[in-house]
Enzyme design. Structure first.
Site, PDB file in Angstrom:
ATOM      1  N   ASP A  30      -2.638  -3.914   0.251  1.00  0.00           N
ATOM      2  CA  ASP A  30      -3.452  -4.904   0.928  1.00  0.00           C
ATOM      3  C   ASP A  30      -3.872  -4.261   2.264  1.00  0.00           C
ATOM      4  O   ASP A  30      -3.248  -3.308   2.709  1.00  0.00           O
ATOM      5  CB  ASP A  30      -2.596  -6.158   1.154  1.00  0.00           C
ATOM      6  CG  ASP A  30      -3.254  -7.124   2.105  1.00  0.00           C
ATOM      7  OD1 ASP A  30      -4.429  -7.470   1.872  1.00  0.00           O
ATOM      8  OD2 ASP A  30      -2.592  -7.539   3.082  1.00  0.00           O
ATOM      9  N   ARG A  31      -4.917  -4.763   2.887  1.00  0.00           N
ATOM     10  CA  ARG A  31      -5.336  -4.170   4.165  1.00  0.00           C
ATOM     11  C   ARG A  31      -4.852  -5.011   5.361  1.00  0.00           C
ATOM     12  O   ARG A  31      -3.887  -4.653   6.016  1.00  0.00           O
ATOM     13  CB  ARG A  31      -6.864  -4.011   4.191  1.00  0.00           C
ATOM     14  CG  ARG A  31      -7.348  -3.028   5.248  1.00  0.00           C
ATOM     15  CD  ARG A  31      -8.855  -3.123   5.486  1.00  0.00           C
ATOM     16  NE  ARG A  31      -9.190  -4.262   6.313  1.00  0.00           N
ATOM     17  CZ  ARG A  31     -10.439  -4.603   6.669  1.00  0.00           C
ATOM     18  NH1 ARG A  31     -11.462  -3.896   6.218  1.00  0.00           N
ATOM     19  NH2 ARG A  31     -10.652  -5.641   7.442  1.00  0.00           N
ATOM     20  N   ASP A  32      -5.505  -6.148   5.610  1.00  0.00           N
ATOM     21  CA  ASP A  32      -5.228  -6.922   6.825  1.00  0.00           C
ATOM     22  C   ASP A  32      -3.826  -7.539   6.811  1.00  0.00           C
ATOM     23  O   ASP A  32      -3.439  -8.191   5.844  1.00  0.00           O
ATOM     24  CB  ASP A  32      -6.283  -8.017   6.995  1.00  0.00           C
ATOM     25  CG  ASP A  32      -7.695  -7.434   7.071  1.00  0.00           C
ATOM     26  OD1 ASP A  32      -7.845  -6.308   7.579  1.00  0.00           O
ATOM     27  OD2 ASP A  32      -8.639  -8.103   6.605  1.00  0.00           O
TER      28      ASP A  32
ATOM     29  N   LYS B 202       1.087 -11.445   1.945  1.00  0.00           N
ATOM     30  CA  LYS B 202       0.850 -12.853   1.611  1.00  0.00           C
ATOM     31  C   LYS B 202       1.362 -13.217   0.224  1.00  0.00           C
ATOM     32  O   LYS B 202       1.499 -12.353  -0.654  1.00  0.00           O
ATOM     33  CB  LYS B 202      -0.662 -13.148   1.627  1.00  0.00           C
ATOM     34  CG  LYS B 202      -1.265 -13.307   3.001  1.00  0.00           C
ATOM     35  CD  LYS B 202      -2.704 -13.805   2.853  1.00  0.00           C
ATOM     36  CE  LYS B 202      -3.372 -13.916   4.224  1.00  0.00           C
ATOM     37  NZ  LYS B 202      -4.770 -14.332   4.101  1.00  0.00           N
TER      38      LYS B 202
END
Ligand SMILES: [Mg+2]
Ligand SMILES: [Zn+2]
Length: 192
Positions: free
Chosen positions: A12-14, A131
Site C-alpha cells: 500500500d502507499r499512503d 488499513k
C-alpha cells in the site's frame, strides 16, 4: 527439482510508505517514513518483486490529474534509484468510491491485473498495508497480510483482527520491521 517461485511483496502507499496526510496531490506532499527506501532495497536484494497497489480517488474527485500522480511516483522512484532500489510496478485505482469499479481496494482488480501483466504467482505473496481494506484484499487474494502501525487507521485494523474479521500474519511497528519479517519468512520457506 521444483522451480522456485519468486516472492512478490505488494505495498500500500499512503500510511504505509509515506505519511497519510489526506489527498497527496503533488510530489512535495509525499513524505516517506524513515527507513522505507532502505527497506524496499532490502526486499529487492532478497529477490522479491515489489509492487505498489494504491487507491487514488483524488483523480476522480478532480483534486489532481493522472500526470500529477505520475510526477509523485517519479519522485518516489528517484529516491529509490538513488539507493540502488526500484519497483516492479505501481498499480492505482483512479476511480471514485461511487463508480463501482473493479479495481478500488478492497476489490482485487489491481492485484489481478498486476499478476497478469507481471506474471506474478500469488501463492507466494505478501501485502503490507495500514488499513482494514488492505488486510481484506490480502485475505481475498491469498497474500500473507502484514499490518503496519504507522497511520491513524492501523488501530482499527488491529481491532478487526482481534474480532477475527480479518487475518493478519504479522503486525509491524513500521514498514522497515515489516520488510525484515518478510525477508525472514521468505528465507524460512526456502529452507523447507
Ligand atoms: Mg494506506
Ligand atoms: Zn478503480
Amino acid at each position: 527439482m521444483k522451480p522456485e517461485i519468486t516472492p512478490t511483496v505488494f505495498l500500500d502507499r499512503d500510511g504505509t510508505l509515506n505519511r497519510d496526510t489526506g489527498y497527496i496531490t503533488s510530489p512535495a506532499e509525499l513524505n516517506l517514513f524513515p527507513g522505507v527506501v532502505e527497506a524496499i532495497v532490502r526486499l529487492k536484494q532478497g529477490g522479491s518483486r515489489v509492487v505498489i497497489i494504491t487507491n487514488q480517488s483524488g483523480i476522480a474527485r478532480g483534486l489532481m490529474t493522472e500526470d500529477d500522480l505520475h510526477m509523485i511516483h517519479r519522485k518516489l522512484e528517484r529516491e529509490l534509484v538513488k539507493e540502488g532500489g526500484c519497483l516492479d510496478g505501481i498499480f492505482f485505482c483512479s476511480h471514485h468510491p461511487d463508480d463501482a469499479c473493479q479495481c478500488r481496494k478492497p476489490k482485487p482488480g489491481l492485484i489481478l491485473r498486476a499478476a497478469k501483466e507481471l506474471d506474478l504467482n500469488l501463492s507466494r505473496s505478501y501485502y503490507v498495508g495500514d488499513k482494514v481494506i488492505d488486510m481484506q484484499l490480502a485475505n481475498a487474494v491469498g497474500s500473507k497480510a502484514v499490518l503496519v502501525m504507522t497511520s491513524e487507521y492501523s488501530q482499527e485494523a488491529v481491532q478487526a483482527m482481534e474480532n477475527n474479521e480479518i487475518r493478519v500474519a504479522f503486525v509491524a511497528e513500521n514498514f522497515s520491521e515489516a520488510a525484515n519479517w518478510i525477508l525472514q519468512d521468505t528465507a524460512a520457506v526456502e529452507l523447507n
